[in-house]
Write a protein that holds these residues in place. Structure first.
Motif, PDB file in Angstrom:
ATOM      1  N   ARG A   9      53.830  48.977 -22.612  1.00  0.00           N
ATOM      2  CA  ARG A   9      54.711  49.187 -21.467  1.00  0.00           C
ATOM      3  C   ARG A   9      55.341  50.574 -21.518  1.00  0.00           C
ATOM      4  O   ARG A   9      55.425  51.268 -20.503  1.00  0.00           O
ATOM      5  CB  ARG A   9      55.783  48.104 -21.440  1.00  0.00           C
ATOM      6  CG  ARG A   9      55.240  46.706 -21.160  1.00  0.00           C
ATOM      7  CD  ARG A   9      56.322  45.648 -21.336  1.00  0.00           C
ATOM      8  NE  ARG A   9      57.460  45.905 -20.463  1.00  0.00           N
ATOM      9  CZ  ARG A   9      58.579  45.168 -20.462  1.00  0.00           C
ATOM     10  NH1 ARG A   9      58.680  44.130 -21.295  1.00  0.00           N
ATOM     11  NH2 ARG A   9      59.559  45.448 -19.640  1.00  0.00           N
ATOM     12  N   ALA A  13      54.756  53.667 -18.853  1.00  0.00           N
ATOM     13  CA  ALA A  13      55.873  54.341 -18.193  1.00  0.00           C
ATOM     14  C   ALA A  13      55.781  55.852 -18.368  1.00  0.00           C
ATOM     15  O   ALA A  13      56.038  56.629 -17.435  1.00  0.00           O
ATOM     16  CB  ALA A  13      57.195  53.820 -18.751  1.00  0.00           C
ATOM     17  N   ARG A 134      53.232  51.702 -13.267  1.00  0.00           N
ATOM     18  CA  ARG A 134      54.607  51.213 -13.182  1.00  0.00           C
ATOM     19  C   ARG A 134      54.640  49.686 -13.217  1.00  0.00           C
ATOM     20  O   ARG A 134      55.584  49.094 -13.744  1.00  0.00           O
ATOM     21  CB  ARG A 134      55.265  51.730 -11.909  1.00  0.00           C
ATOM     22  CG  ARG A 134      55.477  53.246 -11.900  1.00  0.00           C
ATOM     23  CD  ARG A 134      56.170  53.730 -10.655  1.00  0.00           C
ATOM     24  NE  ARG A 134      57.541  53.228 -10.588  1.00  0.00           N
ATOM     25  CZ  ARG A 134      58.362  53.486  -9.568  1.00  0.00           C
ATOM     26  NH1 ARG A 134      57.935  54.236  -8.547  1.00  0.00           N
ATOM     27  NH2 ARG A 134      59.592  53.006  -9.560  1.00  0.00           N
ATOM     28  N   ALA A 138      56.652  47.632 -15.994  1.00  0.00           N
ATOM     29  CA  ALA A 138      57.655  46.631 -15.621  1.00  0.00           C
ATOM     30  C   ALA A 138      57.221  45.214 -15.967  1.00  0.00           C
ATOM     31  O   ALA A 138      57.977  44.262 -15.725  1.00  0.00           O
ATOM     32  CB  ALA A 138      57.957  46.739 -14.130  1.00  0.00           C
ATOM     33  N   ASP A 139      55.996  45.078 -16.475  1.00  0.00           N
ATOM     34  CA  ASP A 139      55.460  43.765 -16.842  1.00  0.00           C
ATOM     35  C   ASP A 139      55.481  42.803 -15.653  1.00  0.00           C
ATOM     36  O   ASP A 139      55.854  41.633 -15.772  1.00  0.00           O
ATOM     37  CB  ASP A 139      56.243  43.161 -18.015  1.00  0.00           C
ATOM     38  CG  ASP A 139      55.465  42.022 -18.678  1.00  0.00           C
ATOM     39  OD1 ASP A 139      54.259  41.883 -18.383  1.00  0.00           O
ATOM     40  OD2 ASP A 139      56.067  41.283 -19.476  1.00  0.00           O
ATOM     41  N   ARG A 140      55.062  43.330 -14.515  1.00  0.00           N
ATOM     42  CA  ARG A 140      54.994  42.492 -13.324  1.00  0.00           C
ATOM     43  C   ARG A 140      53.538  42.318 -12.897  1.00  0.00           C
ATOM     44  O   ARG A 140      52.683  43.133 -13.261  1.00  0.00           O
ATOM     45  CB  ARG A 140      55.800  43.103 -12.172  1.00  0.00           C
ATOM     46  CG  ARG A 140      55.261  44.427 -11.648  1.00  0.00           C
ATOM     47  CD  ARG A 140      55.880  44.777 -10.315  1.00  0.00           C
ATOM     48  NE  ARG A 140      55.452  46.097  -9.852  1.00  0.00           N
ATOM     49  CZ  ARG A 140      54.290  46.336  -9.260  1.00  0.00           C
ATOM     50  NH1 ARG A 140      53.404  45.340  -9.105  1.00  0.00           N
ATOM     51  NH2 ARG A 140      53.981  47.545  -8.849  1.00  0.00           N
TER      52      ARG A 140
END
Length: 222
Positions: A9, A13, A134, A138-140
């Motif tokens: 992550r 970023a 991104r 954001a681990d989405r």
């Protein structure tokens, strides 16, 4: 989408920012290099040329001899590929840089157009991948268009890695038409086909991303 490792992550970023900055810098540098030949006070241009024959002597030495009839034409660079002979493994002999006077505006712009196109391709790819990176940071879950963004990046790989290097050879072909009997020289472009392997791998990643955005189908019971 499974939870992403914190290190991955953080890397995503950082890459989301670094790639865009690199793209902006590469585009700016490419613009300067693209316009640089227009400032040549002698009105000349430097273009890549394939060495295809040397009449049994060192290609670099023979080029200096062969270029004597041409006014103000200079040769630089060291040919690669081994000693000049008819062995198919070392044919053509290599690529050198030829400086020719009285260049047209199109020859000057094409001679450095590869630097400009590479910069633009890098910037476009960076902007396309920014939302994807991104999302990882954001681990989405990936969104529907993230797969297409990766495919755009793959196209940029082909444009910057394969198409861009071909542009200076268009200037080379134009320059050779102005030289009388350019013996042993050719404007045959060098094709970097390995770029398509990299692009295919990027497309594969895009397919995985697209698959990750699809909702599982509901099975209807009879």
């Amino acid at each position: 989408m499974r939870a992403v490792h914190p290190a991955a992550r953080r890397l995503a970023a950082v890459l989301a920012v670094v790639l865009v900055v690199a793209g902006v810098v590469a585009t700016a540098v490419g613009l300067v290099r693209w316009l640089e030949p227009l400032t040549d006070l002698e009105g000349g241009v430097s273009v890549p040329i394939q060495v295809t024959a040397s009449d049994g002597v060192g290609a670099d030495l023979q080029l200096l001899v062969e270029m004597e009839p041409y006014d103000d034409v200079r040769v630089g660079g060291i040919p690669t590929g081994g000693l000049p002979h008819t062995d198919s493994r070392t044919y053509p002999l290599g690529v050198v840089t030829v400086y020719a006077p009285d260049a047209s505006t199109s020859e000057k712009l094409l001679s450095r157009a590869d630097a400009m196109l590479r910069g633009i391709a890098l910037l476009v790819a960076a902007l396309a991948l920014r939302p994807v990176l991104r999302a990882v940071a954001a681990d989405r879950p990936f969104r529907r268009h993230d797969g297409r963004r990766v495919q755009v990046a793959a196209l940029c790989v082909v444009v910057g890695g394969y198409a861009a290097p071909l542009l200076p050879w268009l200037a080379s072909a134009s320059v050779l038409t102005r030289l009388d009997d350019p013996h042993g020289l050719s404007a045959t472009a060098v094709h970097h086909l390995e770029v398509f392997v990299v692009a295919a791998l990027v497309v594969l990643v895009g397919a995985v991303v697209s698959a990750g955005t699809q909702e599982p189908r509901k099975v209807s019971r009879a």
